[in-house]
Each structure stands twice: as structure tokens, then as C-alpha cells.
Write a protein that holds these residues in place. Structure first.
Motif, PDB file in Angstrom:
ATOM      1  N   LYS A 164       0.832  -1.215   0.000  1.00 49.82           N
ATOM      2  CA  LYS A 164       0.000   0.000   0.000  1.00 49.82           C
ATOM      3  C   LYS A 164       0.864   1.263   0.000  1.00 49.82           C
ATOM      4  CE  LYS A 164      -2.098  -1.389   3.750  1.00 49.82           C
ATOM      5  NZ  LYS A 164      -1.458  -2.748   3.819  1.00 49.82           N
ATOM      6  N   SER A 165       1.856   1.301   0.893  1.00 48.69           N
ATOM      7  CA  SER A 165       2.717   2.492   0.989  1.00 48.69           C
ATOM      8  C   SER A 165       3.594   2.643  -0.250  1.00 48.69           C
ATOM      9  CB  SER A 165       3.596   2.401   2.244  1.00 48.69           C
ATOM     10  OG  SER A 165       2.790   2.364   3.405  1.00 48.69           O
ATOM     11  N   THR A 166       4.073   1.532  -0.770  1.00 49.87           N
ATOM     12  CA  THR A 166       4.883   1.577  -1.989  1.00 49.87           C
ATOM     13  C   THR A 166       4.076   2.159  -3.144  1.00 49.87           C
ATOM     14  OG1 THR A 166       6.165  -0.350  -1.262  1.00 49.87           O
ATOM     15  CG2 THR A 166       6.253   0.187  -3.610  1.00 49.87           C
ATOM     16  N   LEU A 167       2.797   1.771  -3.224  1.00 54.48           N
ATOM     17  CA  LEU A 167       1.935   2.281  -4.289  1.00 54.48           C
ATOM     18  C   LEU A 167       1.733   3.788  -4.141  1.00 54.48           C
ATOM     19  CD1 LEU A 167       0.084   1.973  -6.734  1.00 54.48           C
ATOM     20  CD2 LEU A 167      -1.793   1.432  -5.161  1.00 54.48           C
ATOM     21  N   MET A 168       1.446   4.261  -2.927  1.00 53.52           N
ATOM     22  CA  MET A 168       1.216   5.693  -2.761  1.00 53.52           C
ATOM     23  C   MET A 168       2.481   6.487  -3.083  1.00 53.52           C
ATOM     24  SD  MET A 168      -0.663   7.945   0.192  1.00 53.52           S
ATOM     25  CE  MET A 168       0.706   8.345   1.272  1.00 53.52           C
ATOM     26  N   ILE A 182      -5.322   8.024   0.700  1.00 56.85           N
ATOM     27  CA  ILE A 182      -5.170   7.753   2.127  1.00 56.85           C
ATOM     28  C   ILE A 182      -4.501   6.391   2.279  1.00 56.85           C
ATOM     29  CG2 ILE A 182      -6.308   7.630   4.370  1.00 56.85           C
ATOM     30  CD1 ILE A 182      -8.823   8.854   2.979  1.00 56.85           C
ATOM     31  N   ASP A 183      -3.218   6.415   2.659  1.00 59.37           N
ATOM     32  CA  ASP A 183      -2.509   5.166   2.947  1.00 59.37           C
ATOM     33  C   ASP A 183      -2.929   4.717   4.346  1.00 59.37           C
ATOM     34  OD1 ASP A 183      -0.758   3.038   2.874  1.00 59.37           O
ATOM     35  OD2 ASP A 183       1.011   4.232   3.357  1.00 59.37           O
ATOM     36  N   THR A 184      -3.215   3.427   4.493  1.00 60.41           N
ATOM     37  CA  THR A 184      -3.769   2.937   5.756  1.00 60.41           C
ATOM     38  C   THR A 184      -2.935   1.782   6.314  1.00 60.41           C
ATOM     39  OG1 THR A 184      -5.197   1.310   4.649  1.00 60.41           O
ATOM     40  CG2 THR A 184      -6.114   3.511   5.025  1.00 60.41           C
ATOM     41  N   PRO A 185      -3.026   1.550   7.644  1.00 58.38           N
ATOM     42  CA  PRO A 185      -2.394   0.356   8.213  1.00 58.38           C
ATOM     43  C   PRO A 185      -3.043  -0.901   7.638  1.00 58.38           C
ATOM     44  CG  PRO A 185      -3.021   1.923   9.939  1.00 58.38           C
ATOM     45  CD  PRO A 185      -3.668   2.391   8.674  1.00 58.38           C
ATOM     46  N   ILE A 238     -10.524  -4.495 -12.059  1.00 61.19           N
ATOM     47  CA  ILE A 238      -9.462  -5.338 -11.507  1.00 61.19           C
ATOM     48  C   ILE A 238      -8.227  -5.127 -12.373  1.00 61.19           C
ATOM     49  CG2 ILE A 238      -8.701  -7.687 -10.959  1.00 61.19           C
ATOM     50  CD1 ILE A 238     -11.642  -8.465 -10.624  1.00 61.19           C
ATOM     51  N   LEU A 239      -7.145  -4.640 -11.726  1.00 56.70           N
ATOM     52  CA  LEU A 239      -5.938  -4.288 -12.487  1.00 56.70           C
ATOM     53  C   LEU A 239      -4.698  -4.975 -11.925  1.00 56.70           C
ATOM     54  CD1 LEU A 239      -6.246  -0.417 -12.958  1.00 56.70           C
ATOM     55  CD2 LEU A 239      -6.219  -2.103 -14.777  1.00 56.70           C
ATOM     56  N   PRO A 240      -3.951  -5.711 -12.740  1.00 53.94           N
ATOM     57  CA  PRO A 240      -2.651  -6.234 -12.305  1.00 53.94           C
ATOM     58  C   PRO A 240      -1.612  -5.113 -12.423  1.00 53.94           C
ATOM     59  CG  PRO A 240      -3.564  -7.488 -14.176  1.00 53.94           C
ATOM     60  CD  PRO A 240      -4.309  -6.202 -14.087  1.00 53.94           C
ATOM     61  N   ILE A 241      -0.808  -4.909 -11.383  1.00 56.55           N
ATOM     62  CA  ILE A 241       0.210  -3.849 -11.414  1.00 56.55           C
ATOM     63  C   ILE A 241       1.483  -4.301 -10.703  1.00 56.55           C
ATOM     64  CG2 ILE A 241      -1.608  -2.071 -11.261  1.00 56.55           C
ATOM     65  CD1 ILE A 241      -0.276  -1.420  -8.441  1.00 56.55           C
ATOM     66  N   SER A 242       2.524  -3.496 -10.836  1.00 58.89           N
ATOM     67  CA  SER A 242       3.694  -3.593  -9.971  1.00 58.89           C
ATOM     68  C   SER A 242       3.937  -2.201  -9.405  1.00 58.89           C
ATOM     69  CB  SER A 242       4.928  -4.073 -10.743  1.00 58.89           C
ATOM     70  OG  SER A 242       6.090  -3.878  -9.946  1.00 58.89           O
ATOM     71  N   ALA A 243       3.617  -2.010  -8.126  1.00 55.84           N
ATOM     72  CA  ALA A 243       3.816  -0.699  -7.497  1.00 55.84           C
ATOM     73  C   ALA A 243       5.302  -0.350  -7.449  1.00 55.84           C
ATOM     74  CB  ALA A 243       3.230  -0.696  -6.089  1.00 55.84           C
TER      75      ALA A 243
END
Length: 308
Positions: free
Chosen positions: A27-31, A67-70, A160-165
Motif C-alpha cells: 500500500k505504501s509503496t503504491l502511494m 489515504i494510505d492505511t495500516p 481489476i488491475l494487475p500492477i507492480s507498485a
């Protein structure tokens, strides 16, 4: 010269986008990838993120507030502490009144904690985009299509999306998908603002990141960082950070033999701070034992663990 902004004819849009998922799915890597710079700390250790962290991306008439979340996790006996309850509450609260949700899963792995996230999304009216992250790690890419069909059967998703953050693969497509759900609205933040968090908060998080990256499983989760001094002078910032642990043995681990470990943590944190704050930084670190802080609601609030 005319200082008036150029009217492109594009509608002004702004909205909130919650990034959710179980611990350690990226999640954090993506943001950080979306913002183009590091706002949320990352490590390979689950539950690195403990707070809601806002990341603001403004492009012309469009502003998306992520909003990055735990990571949402199952509560077990060994982690049924007040801090774990706080993290779950912070992640759930982020789903209120958002315009879009990005639900991240780790490749084709599905766990009980993914079910926890899915159950929290049941009453969410905002569109939910599923992101299949870390596809660059998938050995068998042919497994993706059947996995997408499996995900479709779990609930109705907007996409639905495949990604690499980490590498940015298809992150642009995700941003375009998110943009389609931003409502017409004035921007909530100035164009040059990228987060709601203070420099003190970011400094504390950078120290905590270095501790988690250096120590991995050696140090339990009962460690936090408090900034006691943050003073700016011309060409230099003075920062004093207190690292709190719960036992004497944890303090020894953190300091290391002849103080080498705490020196290394300090060096790495200072370099990141200088890059972040664009200034020379004088960083001082201390370690203190504060017994039971991670299971004490009053102590948590005094250390900044409170819901916005």
C-alpha cells in the motif's frame, strides 16, 4: 502579463481515495509511486504503516487525495494490544466518505486477512478497484486470468488491475481509473502540498523505518519514535528523536554492540531526512524503556496514536 490561470475547459475535480489491504501487500509503496516521492515509510515487515497518511496529487484541474492505511489484520492473542486495535480502527475509518477505494491483494495469494478486508468493504458504497500487486514476481503469468475470474466472484468490483507498485507497471492506468470516480469539487489542498503530515511526523517515521529495516524480526513491534526537538536554523535542522521500547533487552538490541547499531540507524535516517527536507540535518537519537506503552490507550494518545 496576465497572471490569471488558463481555463482549459476541464471540470475541476477532487476526491478521497482509500488504499486498503492486509499487511505487507504494498500500500505504501503504491502511494509513494503515485506521488513520485517518499511520504509513507516501507519495509518488508508487516504493519510498518501505523497511521492514516494522506498523499495529495494535483494535476491541472484534477486533485486526488490518497489515504494510505495500516494493514487490516486478524486479532490474535499475541497481538491483541491497544496499538493493534488502533491500526485496525484507523484503516476502517479511512473507508468513510471516500469517493473510491483501492483494494490491494498480493499476486494470487488470498488469506484470512484478505477476507477481513473484504468484509469491511461490504457496506462501502464507493466503487472498489482491486489491484493485483507484485505481478513482476509471478512465475506463471497464465495464472492471472483465472485469478481475476476468482476475484470477480467475490463481489462486484469497479475494475481489476494487475500492477507492480515497485516498478510502476500499469500504475498510470490505475490513476486514470481512479480519476473517473473523482467528483466535481474545488481542490481541498494547495497545488504544491503533497501530504497532511508535519515534518516532525515524517522525521519520526523515517527513524522508525530504519529501525524496522535494520532489525527485522529481532525487535518486537513494541517500538515507537517520539520527536523531542525539531528546530530549524539557516542551512541546518536540529532533530532529537527518542526511541521507546518496552524492555531492557530491546534497548540493548537497538543500541547494538558499542553503539554501532544506533549509529547506523542514525546515519541512514539523517540521509533520508536531508533529502526530504532539502537541508543539512543534525540528528540525535536516544533509547528509553517505557513499559507497556503499546497496550496503554493514554500512552498511545500522548505518542500521537489518535484517530483523525
Amino acid at each position: 502579463m496576465n497572471d490569471e490561470p488558463i481555463d482549459t475547459g476541464e471540470a475541476v475535480r477532487c476526491g478521497f481515495v482509500a488504499i486498503v489491504g492486509r499487511p505487507n501487500v504494498g500500500k505504501s509503496t503504491l502511494m509513494n509511486r503515485i506521488l513520485g516521492q517518499k511520504i509513507s515509510i516501507t519495509s518488508r515487515r508487516p504493519q510498518t504503516t501505523r497511521h492514516q497518511v494522506l498523499g495529495v496529487k494535483t494535476e491541472g484541474a484534477r486533485q486526488a487525495v490518497y489515504i494510505d492505511t495500516p494493514g487490516m489484520h486478524v486479532m490474535h492473542k499475541d497481538r491483541n494490544r491497544a496499538i493493534n486495535q488502533f491500526m485496525n480502527q484507523a484503516a476502517t475509518q479511512a473507508l468513510r466518505d471516500v469517493d473510491c477505494v483501492v483494494f490491494i491483494v498480493d499476486r494470487t495469494k488470498w488469506t484470512d486477512e484478505d477476507d477481513v478486508v473484504l468484509s469491511r468493504l461490504e457496506n462501502v458504497k464507493a466503487p472498489v478497484i482491486v489491484v493485483i500487486n507484485k505481478v513482476d514476481w509471478l512465475n506463471d503469468k497464465s495464472a492471472l486470468l483465472p485469478w481475476i475470474e476468482t476475484l470477480k466472484a467475490k463481489r462486484e468490483f469497479a475494475a481489476i488491475l494487475p500492477i507492480s507498485a515497485k516498478h510502476g507497471t500499469q500504475v498510470d492506468q490505475l490513476e486514470q481509473e481512479v480519476a473517473s470516480y473523482l467528483p466535481e469539487s474545488e481542490h481541498f489542498f494547495p497545488e504544491d502540498q503533497i501530504t497532511d503530515k508535519s515534518s516532525r511526523f515524517i522525521a519520526a517515521e523515517l527513524v522508525r523505518e530504519k529501525v524496522m529495516r535494520q532489525l527485522g524480526d529481532e525487535l518486537p513491534y513494541q517500538m515507537t519514535v517520539e520527536i523531542e526537538e525539531f528546530r530549524s536554523e539557516p542551512n541546518i535542522i536540529h532533530i532529537s528523536a527518542l526511541m521507546l521500547v518496552e524492555r531492557d533487552g530491546q534497548k540493548k538490541i537497538l543500541i547494538g554492540e558499542k553503539g554501532e547499531r544506533i549509529k547506523q540507524i542514525g546515519r541512514e535516517a539523517r540521509l533520508d531526512m536531508e533529502k526530504m527536507f532539502d537541508s543539512k540535518v543534525m540528528l540525535k537519537l536516544w533509547v528509553k524503556v517505557k513499559r507497556g506503552w503499546s497496550d496503554d490507550e493514554r500512552a498511545l494518545k500522548s505518542l500521537g496514536y489518535h484517530l483523525d
